[in-house]
Design an enzyme around this catalytic site. Structure first.
Site, PDB file in Angstrom:
ATOM      1  CG  HIS A 156     -34.708 -13.480 -35.058  1.00 34.52           C
ATOM      2  ND1 HIS A 156     -34.295 -14.735 -34.276  1.00 34.52           N
ATOM      3  CD2 HIS A 156     -35.749 -13.969 -36.085  1.00 34.52           C
ATOM      4  CE1 HIS A 156     -35.408 -15.346 -34.497  1.00 34.52           C
ATOM      5  NE2 HIS A 156     -36.213 -15.382 -35.789  1.00 34.52           N
ATOM      6  CB  SER A 277     -17.908  10.015 -20.159  1.00 32.51           C
ATOM      7  OG  SER A 277     -16.489   8.840 -19.761  1.00 32.51           O
ATOM      8  CE  LYS A 283     -20.320   6.832 -23.950  1.00 33.56           C
ATOM      9  NZ  LYS A 283     -19.678   6.292 -23.373  1.00 33.56           N
ATOM     10  CD  GLU A 290     -26.493   1.424 -20.174  1.00 32.01           C
ATOM     11  OE1 GLU A 290     -25.406   1.468 -21.006  1.00 32.01           O
ATOM     12  OE2 GLU A 290     -25.371   2.113 -19.296  1.00 32.01           O
TER      13      GLU A 290
END
Length: 466
Positions: A156, A277, A283, A290
C-alpha cells in the site's frame, strides 16, 4: 490504372477509395517476409509442375532484384500499389515478364498476408524476448553487486518489512521471465504456415502446402483453410505478451520515479538516462521511467483495439483485418525501445545504501519479527499481533521509544529488543523465496540458470527464408 481485380470492374477505382484502403505506407515493413514467402511459393509451383525451370529461374531472379531495390530504397512505388504484396508482384512481373504474372498462381492476398504476418510475429517476438533477457541480465548483475544492501519493502506504499535490494530487483526479473515464457508460447502458436489456403477454400491446382511450410521453416501447415486466412489469434496473443511486458516496464518505471525523488532519495539517475528542465536549472527528470509508465497504456490500447476489431467478424477474410498491422508494429517498436532504454537506465543508476538502510531501520519495520518471536515462544499469532500492535500504538503516541517498550514488556524483553537493531530484521527472512541473505543467494543462482536457459531458447532465429 490497373488493379489486381480490374477485369471484374468497368470503372476505375475512386481516388478516395484508394486513399482510404491503401496499406502500403505501413505494410511495406512486411516486404522481407513477402519476398521470403514468394520464394517458397515459387519453389513449390516449380516442384508441382506449375512453373517450368526457366520460369522459376526468371521469377526467382526478379524476386532477388526486387528485394535488393526495397532494401536499398531504390524501389519505386506506383499509384496502384495499394499494399506491399501488389507492389512486389508488379515489380516482379515488370522484371520477369509473363513468368512474373504466374507468381500469384494458387495464392490469394488473404493467405499471403497471413503468412507475412506470421513470419513477422515469429521474428519480432524472438527479437523482443532477447531485449527482455538483456534487461534481466542487468537486473541480475545489479542484484549480485548489491551485496547486503537493504531497503524497505512496501505494501500500500507504506513501509512493511526490510528486503534485500537484490530481492527487490529480482522481483522485476522474475516478472520479465514470465513475459519471455509468454513470448515463446505466442511464437509457437504463430508457427503455422497458412500459405495454400487461398482466398478461403484452398485450390484445385496441385499445390503442396506441406512443402511450402517446410521450406519456410514452419512447424506445421494449416488444418482448415477458412481458419487459416481469418485467424489473427496469434497477433492478439503477441499483443498481449507485449502489453504485459509494457505493464512490467511501467511498474519498474514507477519504482524508479519513486526511488529517485528528492523525498525518498534511494537512488540517482545517470546523466545519460535523465533529462533536464527548460525552465528549472536544478531539475533532473526520470523521463525514461515516466514514458515506460505512459507507453504501457498505448500498448494496452492496441491490444483492446484489435480484440474489438476481431470480435464480430464472420468467416473468412474481411478487410477489417487490415487494422491488425499498425497496432502490432507500433507495439513491437515501443516495447523494444522501452526495454533498451530501461536496460541502460538500470545499468547506470546509482543506489544509495545509507539512505536505503536508514529508511528500512525504522523500529516499526521489525514489528512482524516481534510477533513471530512471541509465536516461537508458544503464543497464538493473533494474540501476538495484538500485543505488538499495542506497543507500536503506544510508541507512536509518544509514550516511549518502541525499543524501550519492548524491553520493558515481560513477554518480550532484552532479547526481543535486539530484533530492532539496524540490519537485523532483514537477516531473519529465511524461508525459500524470501528476502533474506540465504534465500536470496539461492534465488540469484536459480535466476541465473533460468536466464541462461531462456537465452538458449531464443539464441537462433526461427527459419523464415526459403
Amino acid at each position: 490504372m490497373s488493379t489486381l481485380w480490374h477485369g471484374r470492374f468497368g470503372d476505375e477505382p475512386a481516388e478516395e477509395l484508394l486513399a482510404y484502403t491503401a496499406s502500403v505506407g505501413f505494410d511495406v515493413r512486411l516486404a522481407p517476409d513477402d519476398i521470403a514467402g514468394s520464394r517458397a511459393h515459387v519453389q513449390m509451383l516449380h516442384r508441382v509442375g506449375l512453373l517450368t525451370a526457366d520460369e522459376h529461374d526468371a521469377v526467382a531472379a526478379a524476386l532477388d532484384r526486387t528485394e535488393t531495390e526495397l532494401a536499398s530504397g531504390e524501389f519505386v512505388f506506383a499509384p496502384t500499389d495499394e499494399d506491399v504484396h501488389t507492389a512486389v508482384e508488379r515489380r516482379v512481373t515488370e522484371l520477369a515478364g509473363e513468368a512474373g504474372a504466374k507468381l500469384h498462381t494458387g495464392r490469394s492476398r488473404n493467405d499471403q498476408v497471413a503468412l507475412d504476418l506470421r513470419l513477422f510475429v515469429k521474428r519480432a517476438l524472438t527479437e523482443t524476448a532477447r531485449d527482455v533477457i538483456g534487461l534481466q541480465r542487468v537486473l541480475l548483475d545489479r542484484a549480485q553487486a548489491a551485496g547486503d544492501a537493504y531497503l524497505p519493502g512496501y505494501t500500500h506504499l507504506q513501509r512493511a518489512q526490510p528486503v534485500l535490494l537484490a530481492h527487490q530487483l529480482l522481483a522485476h526479473g522474475w516478472a520479465l521471465a514470465r513475459d519471455v515464457d509468454r513470448m515463446a508460447d505466442a511464437r509457437a502458436r504463430a508457427d503455422v504456415c497458412p500459405l495454400g489456403a487461398g482466398a478461403l477454400a484452398g485450390s484445385s491446382l496441385p499445390l503442396d502446402p506441406d512443402h511450402t511450410a517446410a521450406t519456410l521453416g514452419f512447424a506445421a501447415r494449416f488444418e482448415n483453410s477458412l481458419d487459416a486466412v481469418s485467424d489473427r489469434d496469434f497477433v492478439a496473443e503477441a499483443l498481449f505478451a507485449l502489453a504485459l511486458t509494457a505493464v512490467h516496464l511501467s511498474r519498474l518505471g514507477e519504482e524508479i520515479v519513486f526511488w529517485t525523488s528528492d523525498e525518498v532519495g534511494f537512488a540517482t539517475l545517470d546523466d545519460a538516462y535523465a533529462t533536464g528542465s527548460s525552465m528549472l536549472p536544478q531539475k533532473k527528470n526520470p523521463d525514461v521511467a515516466e514514458l515506460a509508465r505512459a507507453k504501457s497504456g498505448r500498448v494496452i490500447g492496441h491490444l483492446t483495439g484489435l480484440l474489438a476489431t476481431l470480435k464480430g467478424l464472420p468467416l473468412a477474410y474481411n478487410r477489417d483485418l487490415q487494422e491488425d498491422k499498425e497496432p502490432l508494429f507500433d507495439s513491437v517498436d515501443q516495447v523494444r525501445l522501452g526495454l533498451r532504454a530501461v536496460t541502460g537506465l538500470m545499468a547506470t543508476i546509482e543506489f544509495h545504501p545509507e539512505a536505503l538502510a536508514a529508511a528500512a531501520d525504522a523500529p516499526t519495520m521489525a514489528a512482524t519479527d516481534l510477533a513471530e518471536h512471541l509465536v516461537a515462544g508458544g503464543m497464538a499469532f493473533r494474540e501476538a499481533h495484538a500485543v505488538v500492535g499495542d506497543l507500536v500504538r503506544r510508541s507512536l503516541a509518544g509514550e516511549a521509544p518502541l525499543a524501550e517498550l519492548v524491553q520493558a514488556d515481560p513477554r518480550l524483553g532484552e532479547e526481543a529488543a535486539g530484533l530492532l537493531d539496524s540490519g537485523v530484521p532483514v537477516t531473519r527472512r529465511t524461508t525459500p523465496g524470501g528476502a533474506g541473505p540465504a534465500p536470496v543467494a539461492a534465488q540469484i543462482e536459480r535466476f541465473g540458470a533460468r536466464l541462461g536457459a531462456d537465452a538458449d531458447r531464443f539464441s537462433h532465429d526461427m527459419v523464415r527464408v526459403a
